[in-house]
Design a protein around this motif. Structure first.
Motif, short mmCIF file in Angstrom:
data_model
loop_
_atom_site.label_atom_id
_atom_site.label_comp_id
_atom_site.label_asym_id
_atom_site.label_seq_id
_atom_site.Cartn_x
_atom_site.Cartn_y
_atom_site.Cartn_z
N ILE A 134 0.23 -1.48 -0.08
CA ILE A 134 -0.46 0.02 0.10
C ILE A 134 0.95 1.41 0.09
CG2 ILE A 134 -1.35 1.26 1.38
CD1 ILE A 134 -3.08 -1.31 1.94
N SER A 135 2.44 1.03 1.12
CA SER A 135 3.11 2.15 0.60
C SER A 135 3.70 2.52 -0.03
CB SER A 135 3.86 2.03 1.80
OG SER A 135 3.28 1.87 2.85
N ASP A 136 3.85 1.67 -1.54
CA ASP A 136 4.74 1.52 -2.99
C ASP A 136 4.15 2.26 -3.67
OD1 ASP A 136 6.33 0.60 -1.33
OD2 ASP A 136 6.20 -1.58 -2.60
N PHE A 137 2.24 1.78 -3.43
CA PHE A 137 1.31 2.58 -4.24
C PHE A 137 0.95 3.70 -4.21
CE2 PHE A 137 -2.74 3.59 -5.89
CZ PHE A 137 -3.12 3.02 -7.25
N ILE A 138 1.56 4.24 -2.84
CA ILE A 138 0.98 5.58 -2.94
C ILE A 138 2.19 6.21 -3.00
CG2 ILE A 138 0.67 7.37 -0.82
CD1 ILE A 138 -1.19 5.13 0.73
N SER A 139 3.43 6.01 -2.96
CA SER A 139 4.81 6.71 -3.46
C SER A 139 4.37 7.23 -4.58
CB SER A 139 5.66 5.57 -2.77
OG SER A 139 5.58 5.75 -1.87
N LYS A 140 4.27 6.23 -5.38
CA LYS A 140 3.49 5.89 -7.06
C LYS A 140 2.83 6.86 -6.94
CE LYS A 140 2.68 2.99 -10.61
NZ LYS A 140 2.30 1.54 -11.00
N VAL A 141 1.59 7.36 -6.34
CA VAL A 141 1.08 8.24 -6.84
C VAL A 141 1.44 9.45 -6.79
CG1 VAL A 141 -1.25 9.45 -6.48
CG2 VAL A 141 -0.41 6.30 -6.28
#
Length: 417
Positions: free
Chosen positions: A251-258
């Motif tokens: 989830i953190s990786d995805f948020i960082s991607k956004v």
């Protein structure tokens, strides 16, 4: 200033009550109506017109002050109170609350709330009752003191008269593109919410959502004023967890991607995942916060679901399990607890966002402004409704009027009883 009579009258909330579980399951739409059977107990259909119950307190000098009770759009979801039924709430208010209010001295706000909201048959009253009645009691105390509601909050909680404007956050509803343009043209502080409440809006692996985030950022640069740089805030209703998986690292990786897709903006992600219980939410959100902070990310997560009452707010704030708490006013209960929640967040260096719901009313929205400004929240929701213009006008103008009054107070002191 005693209360000598009480008036109750049903009314309309500004939007609708929606069955979140049914919508999340992927039901279709026919125009404005959701097609299919409801899932959440209490719902007779997936989308129900929002109702409210207004309470008027007749004071000793025959002045009548008002408050509005209602539920939130997604009632019955994420540990919240069940769907609001005005008739049931009216019966309970008449039976339990009205006798407590009659002959009560309304000039002392917190004392009056404590008297009104004692447990009934060993249980806490519905939070919608606390919310509406406390608005009326706050208005009554302000009338007795010949002051604003914000000054009553400051006096009761020992706070200085505020000077800082609280940033305003607007929500788009489903008319995303048109309403984003409205927000940008009006230089809204925080935008656009986005209502990312279904798989079709989030997309496979979140691609549809990321494209929308990029579009909002691009649109700000295309039609906004040159120096305009709002906070971008998106409510994803748990869809990161639903689509990516309930793993804090992923989830953190995805948020960082956004966040990396819009590097010039601060990014708020509300409700990235629902881990099923308040404690699980605290534990896993704390991990996400730690990962994002460790990376120095400009992304912040905002908790909503599973953080409803004052006790929940304290849990998340003390555990550093969020960057901002949405203090969802009808779910917190007494508006005094909204003020307490803001102060708890500030004590723990966690952001305080005084939110609420599109299903609220003009009366509850104005009362929320006074509490937000008095407690100096970090942001507040433009409400009610799912449009931009109406909520921004009600909340924005109320704040401007209030700050103008408080500025005058500082140059011409006025004693609050």
């Amino acid at each position: 200033m005693q209360i000598k009579d009480v008036i109750l009258t049903p009314g309309h909330g500004a939007f609708f009550y929606d069955d979140q579980a049914a919508i999340r399951a992927g039901v279709g739409q026919d125009g404005f109506i959701y097609v299919g059977d409801p899932v959440t107990p209490g719902f007779q259909s997936i989308r129900v017109p929002a109702a409210c119950l207004s309470i008027g307190l007749v004071l000793a000098d025959d002045t009548i002050v008002w408050g509005d009770m209602m539920g939130v759009q997604y009632s019955g979801a994420g540990g919240r109170d069940p769907l609001f039924h005005a008739g049931q709430i009216m019966d309970l208010t008449s039976e339990v609350i009205v006798p407590r209010l009659l002959n009560t001295d309304s000039s002392h706000f917190l004392d009056a709330c404590s008297r009104a909201f004692e447990f009934s048959e060993g249980e806490r009253l519905p939070l919608s009752i606390e919310y509406g009645v406390s608005q009326a009691l706050l208005s009554a105390a302000a009338h007795a003191a010949r002051s604003t509601m914000a000054e009553v909050i400051c006096a009761e909680f020992g706070l200085p008269l505020p000077q800082r404007r609280v940033p305003i956050y607007c929500q788009s509803g489903d008319a995303r593109e048109v309403n984003v343009d409205k927000m940008i043209l009006k230089s809204v502080d925080v935008l656009p919410h986005g209502l990312i409440n279904s798989r079709s809006k989030f997309g496979a692996d979140g691609h549809t959502f990321i494209d929308f985030v990029r579009w909002v950022a691009r649109r700000v640069r295309e039609i906004g004023q040159p120096e305009y740089s709002p906070v971008l805030h998106f409510d994803v209703y748990g869809w990161i967890g639903l689509e990516i998986g309930l793993n804090p690292q992923k989830i953190s990786d995805f948020i960082s991607k956004v966040s990396d897709a819009v590097p010039e903006f601060t990014l708020n992600i509300e409700s990235p995942a629902d881990f099923g219980s308040t404690q699980a939410q605290v534990d896993n959100y704390a991990q996400i916060v730690a990962i994002l902070d460790g990376r120095g990310s400009r992304a912040r997560i905002v908790v909503d679901e599973r953080c409803n009452t004052l006790e929940d707010v304290r849990l998340f704030a003390e555990a550093k399990a969020t960057h901002l708490v949405q203090i969802k006013t009808p779910d917190v209960g007494s508006i005094a607890d909204t003020a307490r929640a803001v102060l708890i967040c500030k004590e723990n260096n966690v952001g305080a966002y005084v939110g609420g719901s599109c299903s609220e009313t003009d009366v509850s929205a104005r009362a929320s402004v006074h509490v937000s400004v008095a407690s100096q929240a970090d942001m507040m929701l433009a409400k009610p409704g799912m449009g931009v213009d109406e909520g921004l006008t009600i909340v924005g103008n109320e704040q401007n009027r209030l700050l103008a009054v408080l500025k005058r107070r500082r140059t011409q002191p006025h004693n609050v009883a």
